[in-house]
Each structure stands twice: as structure tokens, then as C-alpha cells.
Design an enzyme around this catalytic site. Sequence first.
Site, mmCIF file in Angstrom:
data_model
loop_
_atom_site.group_PDB
_atom_site.id
_atom_site.type_symbol
_atom_site.label_atom_id
_atom_site.label_comp_id
_atom_site.label_asym_id
_atom_site.label_seq_id
_atom_site.Cartn_x
_atom_site.Cartn_y
_atom_site.Cartn_z
ATOM 1 N N ASN A 14 0.917 -1.975 0.118
ATOM 2 C CA ASN A 14 -0.348 -0.285 0.083
ATOM 3 C C ASN A 14 0.659 1.102 0.107
ATOM 4 O O ASN A 14 2.087 1.159 0.431
ATOM 5 C CB ASN A 14 -1.197 0.156 1.354
ATOM 6 N N GLU A 140 -3.974 -8.953 4.605
ATOM 7 C CA GLU A 140 -4.669 -8.200 4.182
ATOM 8 C C GLU A 140 -4.513 -8.102 2.777
ATOM 9 O O GLU A 140 -5.245 -6.628 1.641
ATOM 10 C CB GLU A 140 -4.155 -6.600 4.725
ATOM 11 N N LEU A 222 1.281 -8.231 22.338
ATOM 12 C CA LEU A 222 0.702 -7.476 23.752
ATOM 13 C C LEU A 222 1.345 -5.911 23.788
ATOM 14 O O LEU A 222 1.561 -5.515 25.322
ATOM 15 C CB LEU A 222 0.870 -8.056 25.246
ATOM 16 N N ARG A 225 3.060 -4.947 26.641
ATOM 17 C CA ARG A 225 3.063 -5.398 27.787
ATOM 18 C C ARG A 225 4.301 -6.535 26.985
ATOM 19 O O ARG A 225 4.404 -7.606 28.402
ATOM 20 C CB ARG A 225 2.256 -5.639 28.114
ATOM 21 N N ASP A 247 5.300 6.521 17.092
ATOM 22 C CA ASP A 247 4.192 6.461 15.838
ATOM 23 C C ASP A 247 4.341 4.455 15.788
ATOM 24 O O ASP A 247 5.627 4.275 15.933
ATOM 25 C CB ASP A 247 4.679 6.404 14.625
ATOM 26 N N ALA A 250 3.102 -0.308 11.828
ATOM 27 C CA ALA A 250 4.183 -1.646 11.520
ATOM 28 C C ALA A 250 5.242 -2.034 12.260
ATOM 29 O O ALA A 250 6.436 -2.781 12.183
ATOM 30 C CB ALA A 250 4.927 -0.881 10.588
ATOM 31 N N ALA A 251 4.821 -1.332 14.154
ATOM 32 C CA ALA A 251 5.172 -2.103 14.698
ATOM 33 C C ALA A 251 4.867 -3.762 15.237
ATOM 34 O O ALA A 251 6.379 -4.132 15.188
ATOM 35 C CB ALA A 251 4.913 -1.492 16.459
ATOM 36 N N GLY A 252 4.153 -4.180 14.273
ATOM 37 C CA GLY A 252 3.763 -5.351 14.362
ATOM 38 C C GLY A 252 4.163 -6.161 13.596
ATOM 39 O O GLY A 252 4.678 -7.424 13.391
ATOM 40 N N ASP A 253 4.254 -5.642 12.257
ATOM 41 C CA ASP A 253 5.187 -5.695 11.417
ATOM 42 C C ASP A 253 6.252 -6.500 11.410
ATOM 43 O O ASP A 253 7.258 -7.540 10.577
ATOM 44 C CB ASP A 253 5.139 -5.503 9.950
ATOM 45 N N ALA A 283 11.399 0.128 16.216
ATOM 46 C CA ALA A 283 9.590 0.186 15.016
ATOM 47 C C ALA A 283 8.604 1.079 16.237
ATOM 48 O O ALA A 283 8.759 2.371 15.181
ATOM 49 C CB ALA A 283 8.872 -0.778 15.261
ATOM 50 N N ARG A 286 10.210 5.200 15.687
ATOM 51 C CA ARG A 286 10.779 5.837 14.743
ATOM 52 C C ARG A 286 8.832 6.111 14.375
ATOM 53 O O ARG A 286 7.915 5.111 14.012
ATOM 54 C CB ARG A 286 11.278 4.881 14.329
ATOM 55 N N SER A 292 10.390 2.541 9.764
ATOM 56 C CA SER A 292 11.351 1.974 11.114
ATOM 57 C C SER A 292 11.389 1.009 11.318
ATOM 58 O O SER A 292 11.603 0.319 12.442
ATOM 59 C CB SER A 292 10.201 2.591 12.205
HETATM 60 O O1 RIB Z 1 0.582 -2.824 9.817
HETATM 61 C C1 RIB Z 1 0.598 -1.285 8.906
HETATM 62 C C2 RIB Z 1 0.146 -1.306 7.790
HETATM 63 O O2 RIB Z 1 -1.266 -1.347 7.703
HETATM 64 C C3 RIB Z 1 0.029 0.392 7.440
HETATM 65 O O3 RIB Z 1 2.058 0.402 6.468
HETATM 66 C C4 RIB Z 1 -0.531 0.674 6.346
HETATM 67 O O4 RIB Z 1 -0.435 0.291 4.797
HETATM 68 C C5 RIB Z 1 -1.512 -0.257 6.565
HETATM 69 O O5 RIB Z 1 -1.929 -1.856 5.633
#
Ligand code: RIB
Length: 305
Positions: A14, A140, A222, A225, A247, A250-253, A283, A286, A292
Site C-alpha cells: 500500500n 490484508e 501484547l 506488555r 508511531d 508497522a511495529a507488529g510487522d 519500530a 520511529r 522504521s
Molecule cells: O501494519 C501497518 C500497515 O497497515 C500500514 O503500512 C498500512 O499500509 C496498513 O496496511
Amino acid sequence: MYSDIKAAVMGSINMDIILSASRLPEVGENVLGSEYSYACGGKGANQAIGLSRLGAETRMIGKVADDVNGNKLLENLVNNNVDISGISKEGTSTGLAAILIDGEGRNRIIVYESANAEIVPEEAASFITDDIDMLLVQFETREDAVIKCVNTAKEKGIITVVDCGPAKNFALEKMQGITIITPNENETEALTGIFPVDEETALRASEILFGRCSPEYVVLKLGVRGCSVFDGKSIHFLPSYPTEVRDTTAAGDSFTAALALEYKRSGDIMKASDFANRAGSIAVSRVGAQNSMPTAQELLNVQKN
Ligand code: RIB
């Protein structure tokens, strides 16, 4: 550290429009923002760049349109050493995400799937070749494409890591025996009906996820946590690394990429989850999604406090 690992990611790509304000508007309200930017994103592409930054040879599988955003996103993946041979250029427009960030770094995201929703399952699965060591997917893109790719990887003996973002109920039963399933708190609630507020609810939710798709491990993200790790018998909790939250996008990514790679390298799920916590803490400190993502050296440098 991870240069001998060959990873594939099937997922979304995206263009992110990021708008920050000290607080987000209520319904019908208009507030003034403090800054805005365009950034390359999408959960799939973020994870691909996360893997590549950490040093893995990475192939991205997905779809963009032949438009300005699609071309920019492809260029950015190439600049980050991601193999884009699994991405086709088709569709009316490239995926788009509007990301609103409040004064505490928390986000709200609306995604317009567009080309991501047009991924053809068989075509995507054809890029999961025998030389791949691990496959990462998220929710997604089309559900049937995720299921097809995961099952193809499993048949080939490839490690499968399922990131459950964005939050939705998903037919987990159709991908039995995955290696790791890793939802965040909201995604856990969407999949189990339980928001993991404490150790007991995290355990109950992990047991439900275990029952739905028989993974080797359930790793719950979590937030501040840290995370929990469930292997079907017992649950363990690993604290996060304190940092200034700017921010959370994308921390999860970033978490999922580090989790998958370190698990593939060491086979040690606790060590992998600790590395994932480190990646998440970098992440969130940043702004942005793909920019990040940490390097392997940065993960090693993270201090407990
Ligand atoms: O996980 C973060 C992402 O979720 C963003 O980059 C956005 O594109 C959404 O897909």
C-alpha cells in the site's frame, strides 16, 4: 546473521498517507493536523522490507496497479533488496492506507485494498518455490490466497508464520499445522472473542487459537506488555523493551519479521520472541512503516532499560 535464510512474503502493498494531530477528531469534527507525509507501506511489503533489512534474501508476492503509487512502491522494494518477481502489475489502482496518528503515537488506519484484493491464489502460490525457507502471510489480501499459499508452503515443508492483521475473523481451520500464529490484542479478540488483558485471558485466547489451527506456537503481541508464547501446554510472558513511543504503525510487522527469522535461525521460540520485542520497540520509536524497520545489529544493541 540471517543472510543464508530465503524468505517469501505473500501480502499487501500500500501507499500510506500519514496525518498526525495532537488528538484525532470526533464524529463530525474537524481538527488541524501537525504534519503529513506519504510513505511506502502495506503489511506484506512492510514485513518483506523488515526481513530484508535484517539480512534475509526476501521475495515479495502480491499485486500493485501500473500507476504512480504502484511504481513507487516497487522501486522502494527494489531499493531495499527485495525480489519483486512475485508481484504482478494489474488492477485499477494500487492499495492505499490512510493513517491517522494521535499525540501519543497511536494510530487508526483505513485501508482501500484495491489491487491487493485481486491476488489470484494459484498464481501467488506458484512463487513459493522449493528453495524458500519460510513464508509470512497476513490478512490484508484475499482469504483464499492466504490459505492457498500457507497450505502450499506446508506441503513443501516450509516454515509458515501467520500475522493476523488487520483484525478480522478468518477461517483458521483451513490452515492446520502452521508453525507460528501471531495476532496482536485486537486481532486476538476478533479471532477468539477474548481481549487478552491479563495472563488468564491470554492463556484462554491462546488455547482457542491452538484449537482452531494446531500451530506449533501461538505468540500474542501484547503491545507495551511485550508478548506471550504458548506451545499447547504452557504459556510464558516476555516483557517489552521500554522506549519513547512516536508511531506504532508497522511495529507488529517489524515484530513478525524478527520473530520469524530468529525462529528459523535458532529454532528457539523464546529467543525469537525476545528479538521480536526488540524489533517492535525500535519500530515504535520511529515514524513511518518501512523506514522504521531495524537492522540485525540494531536488534542486538537494544538494551533492557
Ligand atoms: O501494519 C501497518 C500497515 O497497515 C500500514 O503500512 C498500512 O499500509 C496498513 O496496511
